[in-house]
Design a protein around this motif. Sequence first.
Motif, mmCIF file in Angstrom:
data_model
loop_
_atom_site.group_PDB
_atom_site.id
_atom_site.type_symbol
_atom_site.label_atom_id
_atom_site.label_comp_id
_atom_site.label_asym_id
_atom_site.label_seq_id
_atom_site.Cartn_x
_atom_site.Cartn_y
_atom_site.Cartn_z
ATOM 1 N N VAL A 1 -5.760 9.216 -3.833
ATOM 2 C CA VAL A 1 -4.849 8.956 -2.719
ATOM 3 C C VAL A 1 -5.562 8.921 -1.370
ATOM 4 O O VAL A 1 -5.033 8.344 -0.412
ATOM 5 C CB VAL A 1 -3.704 9.993 -2.662
ATOM 6 N N SER B 1 -4.197 5.329 9.283
ATOM 7 C CA SER B 1 -2.953 5.937 9.771
ATOM 8 C C SER B 1 -2.870 5.890 11.289
ATOM 9 O O SER B 1 -1.786 5.681 11.868
ATOM 10 C CB SER B 1 -2.855 7.386 9.279
ATOM 11 N N VAL C 1 0.853 -1.189 0.000
ATOM 12 C CA VAL C 1 0.000 0.000 0.000
ATOM 13 C C VAL C 1 0.888 1.238 0.000
ATOM 14 O O VAL C 1 0.614 2.227 -0.682
ATOM 15 C CB VAL C 1 -0.956 0.009 1.203
ATOM 16 N N LYS D 1 3.768 2.318 5.223
ATOM 17 C CA LYS D 1 2.399 2.692 4.852
ATOM 18 C C LYS D 1 2.030 4.057 5.398
ATOM 19 O O LYS D 1 1.449 4.885 4.690
ATOM 20 C CB LYS D 1 1.394 1.650 5.340
ATOM 21 N N THR E 1 1.544 7.047 2.586
ATOM 22 C CA THR E 1 0.171 7.471 2.316
ATOM 23 C C THR E 1 -0.064 8.907 2.760
ATOM 24 O O THR E 1 -0.736 9.680 2.062
ATOM 25 C CB THR E 1 -0.841 6.535 3.002
ATOM 26 N N LEU F 1 -6.140 5.595 0.720
ATOM 27 C CA LEU F 1 -4.979 4.834 1.165
ATOM 28 C C LEU F 1 -4.648 5.084 2.630
ATOM 29 O O LEU F 1 -4.009 4.248 3.280
ATOM 30 C CB LEU F 1 -3.752 5.164 0.304
ATOM 31 N N ARG F 2 -5.072 6.214 3.171
ATOM 32 C CA ARG F 2 -4.830 6.511 4.581
ATOM 33 C C ARG F 2 -5.819 5.790 5.485
ATOM 34 O O ARG F 2 -5.705 5.878 6.715
ATOM 35 C CB ARG F 2 -4.911 8.023 4.803
ATOM 36 N N ALA G 1 0.987 4.249 -2.789
ATOM 37 C CA ALA G 1 1.026 5.663 -2.427
ATOM 38 C C ALA G 1 2.255 6.332 -3.033
ATOM 39 O O ALA G 1 2.186 7.489 -3.486
ATOM 40 C CB ALA G 1 1.028 5.808 -0.911
#
Length: 383
Positions: free
Chosen positions: A358, A368, A247, A322, A326, A361-362, A251
């Motif tokens: 984008v 996150s 991932v 990641k 991201t 992806l977080r 990113a």
Amino acid sequence: MADTSFLDWPFFEARHREFAAEVEAWAVANADRLTEHHDADGSTRALARALGESDLLRMAVPESGALDVRSLCLAREILARHSGLADFAFAMQGLGTGPITLFGSEELKRLVLPGVRAGTTLAAFALSEPEAGSDVAALATTATRDGNAHWRIEGEKTWISNGGIAGSHVVFARTGEAPGARGLTAFWVPGGAPGLVTAERIQVSAPHPLARLRFEGVRVPDAHRIGAPGDGFKIAMATLDVFRATVGAAALGFARRGLDLLLHRATTRKLFGAPLFDQQMTQAAIADAAVDVEAAALLTYRAAWLKDQGTPRVSREASMAKLHATEAAGRIADACAQLHGGQGVVTDSAPELLTREVRALRVYEGASEIQRVIIARAERERM
């Protein structure tokens, strides 16, 4: 053209550079041609088939041996730089069959993997539920014994990528061998299985196939169980340990696209009679983006290299990759939209599309905030 000098880093072997060139050539010829953002289902099917026909899915769904995480990361970075849906199609074939590749019986591998590797069968990874996302131990979907040789699955899964169009599902359910995470088991469920219902197709800002699925007494043979009863949490975490760094690689691909857009805008747009690049604030935005890209690449390929070297656990390193990649991609996409002015918020313009691509992806494969928890706990253990 994105920088490829990182391929000379010691993380990579000659075979990785050859594979990267292969993916790049495929992406130039096919990614944009086969991507229609207003037909996510059709695009995903077409991209998966084309990836299979080109044999690029051999890295995501290998015939034998372990998954090569550096190759997975290279593919995702390159594909994401060209097309978010191309990256999605590649990644889901790997993630959706990762538990079978890593833990499945030889019989199950022979049954499932060839179609997914060919791109003719789409794969799904059914873990998340309405009340259990980051907290996997809270899964409520159940699988109960139905005679000596079958199980019945009851429950609901949501946010399932390729949901509604997949022909292959890895499903995690509670079988009750022990409380919490120790009482989960993984199963393979084919598309079209009686009782498998697409309850809702979910529309998101960067369209891709996504659905809420119901399992209404879905009956599966014990031969479709992946690993031992009660091993589901271990299987899920081991699979995510492989794919979490990828991932970060996706990113990174989006971030490189954003840096390219920043540079093109800055060097072609004039402001007050001079290139936009001459403004120091523009140079600062480009410099920050370049540092973010390099740091993301180093973290991502360090995690991938460690995993490929046989390091037992790379949760800390994969989470760092990641998290940083991201978040960095989000910063770069925002800077890109800002530098493009009004054009940066026009629907389907390159900066606006990048911003939408984008953002997710977080969140997926561990938000996150969850990555920060994993990293902090790992640091405490290192004391």
